[in-house]
Motif scaffolding. Structure first.
Motif, PDB file in Angstrom:
ATOM      1  N   LEU A  78       0.873  -1.168   0.000  1.00  0.00           N
ATOM      2  CA  LEU A  78       0.000   0.000   0.000  1.00  0.00           C
ATOM      3  C   LEU A  78       0.912   1.220   0.000  1.00  0.00           C
ATOM      4  O   LEU A  78       1.489   1.578   1.025  1.00  0.00           O
ATOM      5  CB  LEU A  78      -0.869   0.018   1.259  1.00  0.00           C
ATOM      6  CG  LEU A  78      -2.215  -0.689   1.206  1.00  0.00           C
ATOM      7  CD1 LEU A  78      -2.888  -0.632   2.560  1.00  0.00           C
ATOM      8  CD2 LEU A  78      -3.121  -0.080   0.156  1.00  0.00           C
ATOM      9  N   LEU A  79       1.066   1.818  -1.157  1.00  0.00           N
ATOM     10  CA  LEU A  79       2.012   2.926  -1.281  1.00  0.00           C
ATOM     11  C   LEU A  79       1.299   4.179  -1.776  1.00  0.00           C
ATOM     12  O   LEU A  79       0.221   4.101  -2.358  1.00  0.00           O
ATOM     13  CB  LEU A  79       3.128   2.565  -2.267  1.00  0.00           C
ATOM     14  CG  LEU A  79       3.982   1.345  -1.919  1.00  0.00           C
ATOM     15  CD1 LEU A  79       4.944   1.036  -3.054  1.00  0.00           C
ATOM     16  CD2 LEU A  79       4.749   1.564  -0.629  1.00  0.00           C
ATOM     17  N   VAL A  80       1.939   5.305  -1.527  1.00  0.00           N
ATOM     18  CA  VAL A  80       1.389   6.548  -2.056  1.00  0.00           C
ATOM     19  C   VAL A  80       2.523   7.318  -2.744  1.00  0.00           C
ATOM     20  O   VAL A  80       3.640   7.402  -2.225  1.00  0.00           O
ATOM     21  CB  VAL A  80       0.703   7.377  -0.944  1.00  0.00           C
ATOM     22  CG1 VAL A  80       1.610   7.608   0.238  1.00  0.00           C
ATOM     23  CG2 VAL A  80       0.203   8.697  -1.450  1.00  0.00           C
ATOM     24  N   ALA A  81       2.231   7.816  -3.931  1.00  0.00           N
ATOM     25  CA  ALA A  81       3.199   8.633  -4.676  1.00  0.00           C
ATOM     26  C   ALA A  81       2.679  10.064  -4.701  1.00  0.00           C
ATOM     27  O   ALA A  81       1.498  10.293  -4.953  1.00  0.00           O
ATOM     28  CB  ALA A  81       3.336   8.111  -6.106  1.00  0.00           C
ATOM     29  N   SER A  82       3.554  11.014  -4.403  1.00  0.00           N
ATOM     30  CA  SER A  82       3.120  12.417  -4.351  1.00  0.00           C
ATOM     31  C   SER A  82       4.088  13.303  -5.118  1.00  0.00           C
ATOM     32  O   SER A  82       5.287  13.032  -5.161  1.00  0.00           O
ATOM     33  CB  SER A  82       3.076  12.934  -2.907  1.00  0.00           C
ATOM     34  OG  SER A  82       2.392  12.060  -2.076  1.00  0.00           O
ATOM     35  N   ILE A  83       3.545  14.380  -5.669  1.00  0.00           N
ATOM     36  CA  ILE A  83       4.391  15.438  -6.230  1.00  0.00           C
ATOM     37  C   ILE A  83       4.060  16.708  -5.462  1.00  0.00           C
ATOM     38  O   ILE A  83       2.890  17.078  -5.343  1.00  0.00           O
ATOM     39  CB  ILE A  83       4.127  15.651  -7.727  1.00  0.00           C
ATOM     40  CG1 ILE A  83       4.483  14.392  -8.513  1.00  0.00           C
ATOM     41  CG2 ILE A  83       4.937  16.837  -8.247  1.00  0.00           C
ATOM     42  CD1 ILE A  83       4.200  14.484  -9.999  1.00  0.00           C
ATOM     43  N   SER A  84       5.087  17.322  -4.919  1.00  0.00           N
ATOM     44  CA  SER A  84       4.837  18.460  -4.041  1.00  0.00           C
ATOM     45  C   SER A  84       6.012  19.431  -4.088  1.00  0.00           C
ATOM     46  O   SER A  84       7.079  19.113  -4.608  1.00  0.00           O
ATOM     47  CB  SER A  84       4.625  17.935  -2.621  1.00  0.00           C
ATOM     48  OG  SER A  84       4.602  18.987  -1.703  1.00  0.00           O
ATOM     49  N   VAL A 105       7.745   8.656  -2.701  1.00  0.00           N
ATOM     50  CA  VAL A 105       7.002   7.407  -2.518  1.00  0.00           C
ATOM     51  C   VAL A 105       7.132   7.014  -1.057  1.00  0.00           C
ATOM     52  O   VAL A 105       8.228   7.045  -0.489  1.00  0.00           O
ATOM     53  CB  VAL A 105       7.569   6.269  -3.401  1.00  0.00           C
ATOM     54  CG1 VAL A 105       6.841   4.955  -3.120  1.00  0.00           C
ATOM     55  CG2 VAL A 105       7.460   6.630  -4.877  1.00  0.00           C
ATOM     56  N   SER A 108       1.355   4.014   2.437  1.00  0.00           N
ATOM     57  CA  SER A 108       0.078   4.676   2.667  1.00  0.00           C
ATOM     58  C   SER A 108      -0.471   4.225   4.010  1.00  0.00           C
ATOM     59  O   SER A 108      -0.425   3.036   4.344  1.00  0.00           O
ATOM     60  CB  SER A 108      -0.880   4.279   1.545  1.00  0.00           C
ATOM     61  OG  SER A 108      -2.177   4.678   1.843  1.00  0.00           O
ATOM     62  N   PHE A 299      11.107   6.964 -11.415  1.00  0.00           N
ATOM     63  CA  PHE A 299       9.847   6.536 -10.803  1.00  0.00           C
ATOM     64  C   PHE A 299       9.287   5.289 -11.501  1.00  0.00           C
ATOM     65  O   PHE A 299       8.789   4.371 -10.840  1.00  0.00           O
ATOM     66  CB  PHE A 299       8.829   7.684 -10.869  1.00  0.00           C
ATOM     67  CG  PHE A 299       7.501   7.333 -10.272  1.00  0.00           C
ATOM     68  CD1 PHE A 299       7.360   7.129  -8.906  1.00  0.00           C
ATOM     69  CD2 PHE A 299       6.374   7.186 -11.071  1.00  0.00           C
ATOM     70  CE1 PHE A 299       6.145   6.793  -8.352  1.00  0.00           C
ATOM     71  CE2 PHE A 299       5.149   6.841 -10.531  1.00  0.00           C
ATOM     72  CZ  PHE A 299       5.031   6.653  -9.166  1.00  0.00           C
ATOM     73  N   CYS A 303       8.519   1.675  -9.732  1.00  0.00           N
ATOM     74  CA  CYS A 303       7.227   0.968  -9.809  1.00  0.00           C
ATOM     75  C   CYS A 303       7.432  -0.454 -10.333  1.00  0.00           C
ATOM     76  O   CYS A 303       6.889  -1.417  -9.786  1.00  0.00           O
ATOM     77  CB  CYS A 303       6.255   1.717 -10.731  1.00  0.00           C
ATOM     78  SG  CYS A 303       5.642   3.237 -10.038  1.00  0.00           S
TER      79      CYS A 303
ATOM     80  N   MET B   9      -1.599   2.379  -6.538  1.00  0.00           N
ATOM     81  CA  MET B   9      -0.778   3.205  -5.657  1.00  0.00           C
ATOM     82  C   MET B   9      -1.463   4.558  -5.655  1.00  0.00           C
ATOM     83  O   MET B   9      -1.755   5.097  -6.724  1.00  0.00           O
ATOM     84  CB  MET B   9       0.646   3.317  -6.224  1.00  0.00           C
ATOM     85  CG  MET B   9       1.640   3.933  -5.281  1.00  0.00           C
ATOM     86  SD  MET B   9       3.223   4.383  -6.042  1.00  0.00           S
ATOM     87  CE  MET B   9       3.913   2.848  -6.530  1.00  0.00           C
ATOM     88  N   GLN B  10      -1.747   5.071  -4.493  1.00  0.00           N
ATOM     89  CA  GLN B  10      -2.432   6.363  -4.477  1.00  0.00           C
ATOM     90  C   GLN B  10      -1.504   7.436  -5.028  1.00  0.00           C
ATOM     91  O   GLN B  10      -0.298   7.388  -4.797  1.00  0.00           O
ATOM     92  CB  GLN B  10      -2.819   6.726  -3.051  1.00  0.00           C
ATOM     93  CG  GLN B  10      -3.906   5.841  -2.476  1.00  0.00           C
ATOM     94  CD  GLN B  10      -4.062   6.081  -0.998  1.00  0.00           C
ATOM     95  OE1 GLN B  10      -4.263   7.200  -0.562  1.00  0.00           O
ATOM     96  NE2 GLN B  10      -3.974   5.024  -0.215  1.00  0.00           N
ATOM     97  N   TYR B  12      -0.925  11.638  -5.393  1.00  0.00           N
ATOM     98  CA  TYR B  12      -1.323  12.989  -4.990  1.00  0.00           C
ATOM     99  C   TYR B  12      -0.413  14.002  -5.653  1.00  0.00           C
ATOM    100  O   TYR B  12       0.778  13.762  -5.806  1.00  0.00           O
ATOM    101  CB  TYR B  12      -1.217  13.167  -3.473  1.00  0.00           C
ATOM    102  CG  TYR B  12      -2.197  12.341  -2.690  1.00  0.00           C
ATOM    103  CD1 TYR B  12      -3.540  12.676  -2.661  1.00  0.00           C
ATOM    104  CD2 TYR B  12      -1.778  11.229  -1.986  1.00  0.00           C
ATOM    105  CE1 TYR B  12      -4.443  11.913  -1.954  1.00  0.00           C
ATOM    106  CE2 TYR B  12      -2.669  10.453  -1.270  1.00  0.00           C
ATOM    107  CZ  TYR B  12      -4.002  10.805  -1.256  1.00  0.00           C
ATOM    108  OH  TYR B  12      -4.897  10.054  -0.554  1.00  0.00           O
ATOM    109  N   ASN B  14       0.410  18.137  -5.223  1.00  0.00           N
ATOM    110  CA  ASN B  14       0.135  19.354  -4.454  1.00  0.00           C
ATOM    111  C   ASN B  14       1.229  20.373  -4.770  1.00  0.00           C
ATOM    112  O   ASN B  14       2.254  20.412  -4.114  1.00  0.00           O
ATOM    113  CB  ASN B  14       0.103  19.015  -2.957  1.00  0.00           C
ATOM    114  CG  ASN B  14      -0.184  20.219  -2.112  1.00  0.00           C
ATOM    115  OD1 ASN B  14      -0.732  21.206  -2.597  1.00  0.00           O
ATOM    116  ND2 ASN B  14       0.212  20.171  -0.860  1.00  0.00           N
TER     117      ASN B  14
END
Lengths: 326, 110
Positions: A78-84, A105, A108, A299, A303, B9-10, B12, B14
């Protein structure tokens, strides 16, 4: 027929469900443009994203994950990838680098996958006494390039810390410290085979499952080496200075409920006391197309690597549990 | 472990100081001339085709009204002002500046 008494609820057809306040979308627009120029994004998603560059980038990220083994990833992780703009949620934005974004990464909901090595090591030991430790090292080495795994070495360190704490107490002998040493199979004490020895041995394996496992782990090691984990400069290190270490994405045990799992459970209670840093941080500059290309290439490899790990775990005996999504 | 469906994979994004406001609830106010008025609170749901609709109404609580008023700025958080700001309310900001010569432009009335 006359209308009955009562109230009619108004229809909301055509009412906008979302309003966005956009204070600064310069970087988001540039990133969206780069993603289209690089053929990473699909222009048709612009309509789905209601012409919003942030939503467009999110859709692109989702599409990329799906194309790089998304369904295999979700079986075990259960992972979450973000761009911030910042490398982690609580870090302050570095105003000296206004064009820098971060692709990160992390697990989650502080979740962690699990893999049991015991039965696999027993199987491989029948092929060659040094094959189990070789398999273990290649597996963990390839995965640890990008995401953190909690294994017997972390557990040994934790047990040592617990022993030190307990020794300072008056009733030190009343503390029960997990026996990590006793949980490690003897075959793990042997020296691992080197690359040439393993390549030579691989061709001589007759057991189909053992051969499949060795082939699969070598393939994912090769895959994982297709990219390099980005180096983080001192400024980013400063932004992360108040963070805890990254949360493990995978717990590697030798048997269900062994001392390693015990140490992990104990240590996990404090892992979220301070915001942990993400497992993987890829800094990039959306005003530089090459930089965007590099970030998304890394990335993609990450994955694919995680997806390959998930498939290897599927092959490993004794791992029917801990499947998150079939 | 229970099996549940999750996305691969979630993801996001921002970037910048952007915020998204999603339609969650609606307040319907009914007036009856001299007979007063009442209001009901409705959750906003989405049909399978994406069209939003109002869920059955619920009584409006004073707690909800208070929260709504706070959101509208009836309660202003403590702030530190620059030297030239004299007063601030949710609807008004008063400041001063030193007397000085300024270039002024006037638009035509046509």
């Amino acid at each position: 027929m006359a209308k009955g008494a009562g109230l009619l609820l108004p229809r909301l057809t055509g009412v906008p469900l979302i309003h966005r306040v956009v204070a600064d979308d310069r970087l988001a627009v540039m990133l969206a443009k780069d993603l289209v120029d690089l053929d990473i994004a699909v222009p048709g998603d612009w309509k789905r994203a209601d012409s919003d560059p942030t939503s467009f980038t999110r859709l692109t990220l989702e599409r990329l994950i799906k194309a790089h083994g998304g369904s295999a990833i979700r079986r075990r992780f259960l992972l979450v990838a973000s761009i911030s703009n910042t490398p982690c949620e609580w870090a302050e934005r570095d105003e000296t680098s206004p064009n820098r974004l971060f692709l990160t990464v992390e697990p989650s909901d502080a979740s962690c996958g699990c893999v049991t090595f015991g039965a696999t090591l027993e199987l491989l030991e029948k092929v060659h006494p040094q094959l189990p430790v070789t398999f273990f090292n290649v597996f963990l080495g390839a995965l640890n390039r990008y995401i953190r795994t909690y294994d017997y070495r972390d557990a040994e360190e934790r047990a040592e810390t617990l022993r030190e704490w307990a020794s300072q107490e008056a009733d030190a002998d009343q503390y029960e410290i997990p026996d990590v040493e006793g949980s490690i199979p003897p075959c793990m004490r042997l020296e691992a085979l080197n690359e040439c020895e393993l390549a030579h041995l691989k061709d001589t394996i007759n057991d189909p499952l053992a051969k499949n496992l060795v082939d699969a782990v070598l393939a994912f090691d090769h895959l994982s080496a297709q990219a390099e984990r980005p180096e983080l400069d001192d400024d980013i290190g400063q932004q992360l200075s108040d963070c805890n270490p990254a949360l493990p994405c995978l717990l590697a045990v030798f048997a269900e409920g062994d001392a390693i799992a015990g140490c992990f459970d104990e240590e996990a209670e404090g892992m979220m006391e301070v915001t942990p840093e993400p497992n993987l941080i890829i800094p990039f500059d959306p005003t530089d197309t090459e930089s965007v290309h590099g970030a998304f290439q890394v990335f993609g490899v990450v994955c694919q690597t995680v997806a390959a790990v998930s498939r290897v775990i599927d092959l490993m005996p004794g791992n029917d549990q801990w499947i998150i999504s079939r | 472990m229970d099996h549940f469906k999750v996305t691969a994979m979630q993801a996001y994004v921002n970037i910048g100081a952007n915020h998204e406001f999603r339609l969650n609830e609606a307040v319907l106010v009914y007036r009856g001339g001299d007979n007063g008025a009442f209001a009901s609170l409705h959750q906003v749901k989405q049909a399978e085709n994406g069209v939003p609709y109002l869920a059955p109404g619920e009584n409006l609580t004073t707690a909800f009204v208070r929260t709504l008023a706070q959101g509208l700025g009836a309660q202003v958080k403590p702030e530190i002002f620059p030297d030239n700001v004299l007063a601030r309310t949710p609807d008004m900001l008063v400041w001063w500046s030193r007397p000085q010569r300024r270039i002024m432009f006037f638009g035509g009335t046509n």
